[in-house]
Design a protein around this motif. Structure first.
Motif, short mmCIF file in Angstrom:
data_model
loop_
_atom_site.label_atom_id
_atom_site.label_comp_id
_atom_site.label_asym_id
_atom_site.label_seq_id
_atom_site.Cartn_x
_atom_site.Cartn_y
_atom_site.Cartn_z
N UNK A 151 0.85 -1.20 0.00
CA UNK A 151 0.00 0.00 0.00
C UNK A 151 0.88 1.24 0.00
N UNK A 152 1.88 1.18 0.87
CA UNK A 152 2.77 2.32 1.04
C UNK A 152 3.52 2.57 -0.27
N UNK A 153 3.97 1.50 -0.86
CA UNK A 153 4.72 1.61 -2.11
C UNK A 153 3.86 2.22 -3.21
N UNK A 154 2.62 1.73 -3.33
CA UNK A 154 1.73 2.25 -4.36
C UNK A 154 1.46 3.75 -4.15
N UNK A 155 1.15 4.09 -2.90
CA UNK A 155 0.88 5.50 -2.60
C UNK A 155 2.11 6.35 -2.92
N UNK A 156 3.24 5.77 -2.61
CA UNK A 156 4.52 6.41 -2.88
C UNK A 156 4.68 6.72 -4.36
N UNK A 157 4.40 5.72 -5.16
CA UNK A 157 4.63 5.87 -6.59
C UNK A 157 3.58 6.76 -7.22
N UNK A 158 2.38 6.76 -6.64
CA UNK A 158 1.31 7.56 -7.21
C UNK A 158 1.37 9.01 -6.75
N UNK A 159 2.07 9.26 -5.69
CA UNK A 159 2.07 10.63 -5.16
C UNK A 159 3.48 11.12 -4.87
N UNK A 160 4.37 10.83 -5.77
CA UNK A 160 5.73 11.29 -5.59
C UNK A 160 5.90 12.60 -6.34
#
Ligand SMILES: [Zn+2]
Length: 622
Positions: free
Chosen positions: A527-536
């Motif tokens: 989840x963290x990784x996805x959020x990371x990639x989507x909101x970097x």
């Protein structure tokens, strides 16, 4: 057991992440995002972002991120399924499950919460009425104002066997639900009666304001037990709840400290006196789950336990549990025979605050105890004390903290630092804590949380490629996905991410970023990784989907270039590994592979213009 994927999608789509997060964080609109002060770490300037369009949150301070489910899992210390249920409940969506019988049906869980809610209401109303006079007198004698009674929802269970039962039946609750919620007891013959009778009642409420269970104190001198709690039920697990947390969690976060007390009365008296960051374990010794739950709000624990031997022993066990969650604890000492409730009533809140200010570290506390027993006066005693202290220090993850305590103890108690360090080295070698597995999804609170990391150790080439891929139009994504080799990606998280894309493509025939979540379920690191990639905020191409002038060919080329960098890096890593092997194990095969790789690395990479032309080499997985 499982909630169907479509249902999870539906709930995620229906849940407004801004609305849900706003229950915990004051959000301000800034451009397309909302920002606020992060609820997961202490900060003065907001680095916590919510993107309503994508339904994700991300903190650029501590790195937490994910979707609306992740947010609730982290905030409320609950499992994925529980977070889905909570939102379904909130947005009025019904959940039907696939298979599995052991778990309670969701409608039963709802009914149990409802039963507890009604029970709390009933006890509260009874307290105000004619039958509640005894209860009111008791609360008055304890010195708890009506304001305190109201804010904690204190109540009274009337004398008699069926008052609540009849009330609950009239409200349409079945005996079966009441029994499973622990509100009534069934005798062998089948007849039923109220569990709580002629007792003052303290409801135990969750952070999301659900009534989980009750603690009840008798008003009769000789009656046993003095305190009667709800039994363990699907919604009440005494090792996972804390009395007072629903009121205290904000203060705990704001003050970055929690005061642990032993009883209901301690919480009520302290909060009434204006000390708000207090919770009680109520009827159980401090458990790892409770510490874990609290560690979401603070890492600083203050023990304010009764000044008797039971309190002391409970504290000594608690210290170890807190250390294992890598939190810090201090001990507040009260005069012998006092408890926090009696102390604050006799001496007032200022005296209590003075005690809090002079709380000692757990290391000092333990060492002082040995000293008062005369153990520091003999060499054998000193060795024994040293060993115990070193044991504690060895459990700390933070080397700076360890150093601080070694220095402090050496100075204060005249033990050589070198002795402490050499014991410490032995101890740490003997009891090395297993590395926390970052890939481990977070289940119920019992497990340690995955370590926070800022993704610093993902090779930047791999992360860049995956981010670009995620942002590319669907047609390009599919095409590219079919032309890459996952083996070239060395980071397990990136490989997993690509597998998730593959899985979705296989199932749905297309990549759809918004529905990706269903393939990562309760895997918090993902989840963290996805959020990371989507909101970097820093990325080479900001957002292709909104750029009209970017042609699909450009997107393909940018991705191809990124992919070539991944491949080249992978080959270079393999190359240097083989180089080592040519020295340690120079077989003809190794030498041949080494030469082949060297050639590959020198080919004209700039001339490669299609994915098909990228060299396809058997790469051994790391
Ligand atoms: Zn944060």
């Amino acid at each position: 057991m499982r909630i169907p994927e479509e249902k999870v999608d539906e709930i995620r789509a229906a849940a407004d992440i801004v609305d849900v997060v706003s229950g915990f964080v004051r959000l301000k609109k800034t451009g397309r995002n909302f920002t606020g002060l992060c609820p997961f770490h202490r900060e003065k300037t907001p680095s916590f972002n919510v993107n309503p369009e994508r339904g994700i949150f991300k903190c650029f301070g501590c790195g937490k991120g994910g979707n609306v489910f992740t947010f609730l899992m982290e905030m409320e210390n609950i499992s994925f399924v529980e977070s889905v249920e909570m939102l379904a409940d909130r947005y009025g969506l019904l959940i039907t499950r696939e298979g599995g019988q052991q778990r309670e049906k969701p409608e039963d869980i709802d009914a149990m919460y409802e039963a507890n809610r009604l029970a709390a209401r009933f006890f509260f109303d009874t307290l105000q009425g004619e039958q509640g006079a005894v209860g009111r007198t008791y609360y008055e004698q304890r010195g708890w104002t009506t304001e305190t009674q109201r804010s904690f929802g204190l109540g009274f269970a009337p004398e008699g066997w069926h008052h609540f039962l009849e009330f609950a039946r009239a409200q349409g609750l079945s005996d079966d639900i009441l029994e499973r919620t622990g509100l009534i007891i069934r005798k062998e013959g089948g007849s039923t009666y109220d569990r709580f009778r002629n007792r003052v009642v303290f409801p135990i409420i969750s952070v999301s304001r659900k009534v989980l269970g009750f603690g009840a104190r008798t008003l009769e001198k000789d009656e046993h037990p003095k305190y009667l709690n709800s039994p363990e039920t699907p919604i009440y697990n005494k090792s996972r709840v804390l009395f007072g947390l629903s009121q205290a969690h904000r203060a705990i976060r704001d003050l970055d400290a929690v005061i642990l007390v032993e009883g209901y009365a301690d919480v009520l008296s302290l909060v009434q006196a204006g000390v708000e960051n207090v919770v009680s374990t109520s009827g159980t010794a401090l458990t790892p789950d409770q510490v874990h739950l609290l560690s979401r709000y603070t890492r600083n624990f203050f023990f304010l336990y009764d000044a008797d031997s039971a309190g002391l022993n409970a504290m000594l066990r608690g210290i170890d549990i807190i250390l294992d969650e890598d939190c810090d604890s201090r001990i507040v000492q009260l005069p012998t025979g006092e408890d926090p409730d009696s102390f604050v009533r006799k001496q007032g809140v200022e005296a209590l605050r003075a005690r809090l200010d002079s709380a000692v570290s757990f290391v000092d506390f333990i060492t002082d105890r040995y000293r008062s027993e005369g153990k520091l006066e003999t060499p054998e005693g000193k060795t024994q004390v040293t060993r115990r202290i070193v044991e504690l220090i060895a459990r700390m993850d933070d080397p700076i903290r360890r150093e601080y305590y070694v220095h402090h103890i050496a100075e204060k108690y005249g033990i050589y630092e070198s002795v402490l360090y050499s014991e410490l080295a032995k101890e740490m070698k003997a009891h090395r804590r297993p590395e926390r597995d970052r890939q481990q999804p977070l289940r119920h609170g019992a497990e340690t949380p995955p370590q926070e990391d800022t993704n610093g150790d993902i090779p930047k080439e791999e992360k860049e490629f995956c981010e670009l891929l995620l942002l590319a139009p669907s047609s390009v994504q599919t095409e590219v996905l079919h032309n890459i080799r996952i083996d070239y990606f060395h980071d397990a998280r990136m490989r997993k991410f690509l597998h998730v894309l593959f899985e979705q493509e296989e199932h749905e025939g297309t990549i759809n970023t918004d529905a990706l979540w269903r393939y990562v379920e309760d895997d918090v690191p993902m989840h963290k990784l996805l959020a990371d990639m989507l909101m970097d905020p820093i990325r080479p191409v900001s957002d292709w989907s909104t750029k009209q002038n970017v042609q699909p060919t450009d997107e393909r080329r940018v991705l191809l270039d990124a992919y070539k960098r991944v491949v080249k890096r992978s080959l270079a890593v393999r190359h240097s590994e083989l180089q080592q092997l040519t020295r340690s194990n120079p077989t003809p095969e190794v030498l041949q592979q080494f030469r082949d790789l060297a050639v590959l690395l020198r080919i004209g990479w700039d001339d490669i213009t299609t994915f098909e032309a990228v060299p396809d080499l058997e790469v051994e997985e790391e």
